[in-house]
Design an enzyme around this catalytic site. Structure first.
Site, PDB file in Angstrom:
ATOM      1  N   ASP A  90       0.863  -1.181   0.000  1.00 49.50           N
ATOM      2  CA  ASP A  90       0.000   0.000   0.000  1.00 49.50           C
ATOM      3  C   ASP A  90       0.901   1.234   0.000  1.00 49.50           C
ATOM      4  O   ASP A  90       1.559   1.531   1.000  1.00 49.50           O
ATOM      5  CB  ASP A  90      -0.892   0.028   1.242  1.00 49.50           C
ATOM      6  CG  ASP A  90      -2.021  -1.003   1.200  1.00 49.50           C
ATOM      7  OD1 ASP A  90      -1.914  -1.969   0.412  1.00 49.50           O
ATOM      8  OD2 ASP A  90      -2.990  -0.840   1.959  1.00 49.50           O
ATOM      9  N   LYS A 152      -6.991   3.408  -2.992  1.00 43.95           N
ATOM     10  CA  LYS A 152      -7.333   3.371  -1.566  1.00 43.95           C
ATOM     11  C   LYS A 152      -7.607   4.783  -1.074  1.00 43.95           C
ATOM     12  O   LYS A 152      -6.849   5.709  -1.380  1.00 43.95           O
ATOM     13  CB  LYS A 152      -6.186   2.724  -0.794  1.00 43.95           C
ATOM     14  CG  LYS A 152      -6.367   2.661   0.714  1.00 43.95           C
ATOM     15  CD  LYS A 152      -5.171   1.965   1.364  1.00 43.95           C
ATOM     16  CE  LYS A 152      -5.192   2.064   2.880  1.00 43.95           C
ATOM     17  NZ  LYS A 152      -4.007   1.418   3.496  1.00 43.95           N
ATOM     18  N   LYS A 181     -10.303   0.241  -2.102  1.00 39.06           N
ATOM     19  CA  LYS A 181     -10.115  -0.059  -0.688  1.00 39.06           C
ATOM     20  C   LYS A 181     -10.516   1.163   0.127  1.00 39.06           C
ATOM     21  O   LYS A 181      -9.981   2.251  -0.077  1.00 39.06           O
ATOM     22  CB  LYS A 181      -8.669  -0.442  -0.386  1.00 39.06           C
ATOM     23  CG  LYS A 181      -8.417  -0.710   1.111  1.00 39.06           C
ATOM     24  CD  LYS A 181      -6.988  -1.176   1.378  1.00 39.06           C
ATOM     25  CE  LYS A 181      -6.702  -1.295   2.865  1.00 39.06           C
ATOM     26  NZ  LYS A 181      -5.330  -1.767   3.161  1.00 39.06           N
TER      27      LYS A 181
END
Length: 222
Positions: A90, A152, A181
């Site tokens: 991430d 995300k 996400k």
């Protein structure tokens, strides 16, 4: 949505700077027990978790939480994480580049990190709470072109986390192959279910497992 399906979408997360090995171990045991999608942990713990919990899916963070590291630094962080056993990456984008309109630089950086990730799942954190709508839309385009697997919403370390409006926007404007996400501020199971219903495939949360455990305890006492 039943609990099992909800938990299977959760990146069970502990990223506080003061996180201890004892706390990381407890997180991993909960992830095993509740079959979460992954554990999301600081890079310094990846190698130890891979050794102690060889079956777990390990997610870690790059350029976290501010995103203003150089691209070379982020690439090296990614290579190190992969060497230590990370399965998912991430990364945080450079928000200064967003404000400067340097979207080609952001695209190039994501692609460089994707290459360094060597086939691991890559999620791109855009920190929606610091962006206006035009910037969010441009980043949907950039992430869609980059080859990343996910966009995300948030680090959970800025002034806000995921919102229903942002999850809906990201899902509507990213390419179909780019998953969403939602992370930060998921404080109830109803929040988690709402984000999934709006198109989030993953949830970054330190709370969902605890909320499920509390529900189970209440049910067993009845």
């Amino acid at each position: 949505m039943n609990r099992k399906e909800l938990l299977s979408r959760v990146d069970h997360t502990l990223l506080t700077p003061q996180a201890t090995w004892k706390e990381i171990e407890a997180l991993c045991r909960e992830a095993e027990e509740y079959h979460t999608a992954s554990v999301c942990i600081p890079p310094s713990y990846v190698a130890s978790v891979r050794q102690a919990f060889p079956e777990l899916t390990i997610c870690t963070v790059i350029g976290f939480p501010n995103g203003y590291n150089t691209t070379a630094c982020k690439v090296e962080e990614t290579r190190d994480a992969v060497a230590n056993g990370a399965d998912e990456i991430d990364m945080v984008i450079n928000l200064g580049w967003v404000r400067d309109g340097r979207y080609d630089c952001i695209l190039g950086e994501i692609r460089s990190i994707r290459e360094a990730a060597d086939g691991r799942i890559l999620k791109v954190i855009i920190e929606t709470c610091l962006l206006n709508e035009e910037e969010k839309l441009r980043l949907c385009e950039v992430v869609s072109r980059s080859g990343a697997d996910y966009i995300k919403t948030s680090t959970g370390f800025s002034k806000g986390g995921a919102t229903a409006e942002d999850v809906r926007l990201l899902r509507a404007h990213c390419a179909p192959e780019v998953k969403v996400k939602a992370a930060g501020g998921i404080s109830t199971l109803a929040d988690a279910e709402l984000f999934v219903s709006l198109g989030a495939d993953r949830l970054g949360s330190s709370r969902v497992v605890r909320l499920v455990k509390e529900e189970e305890k209440e049910e067993s006492s009845c």
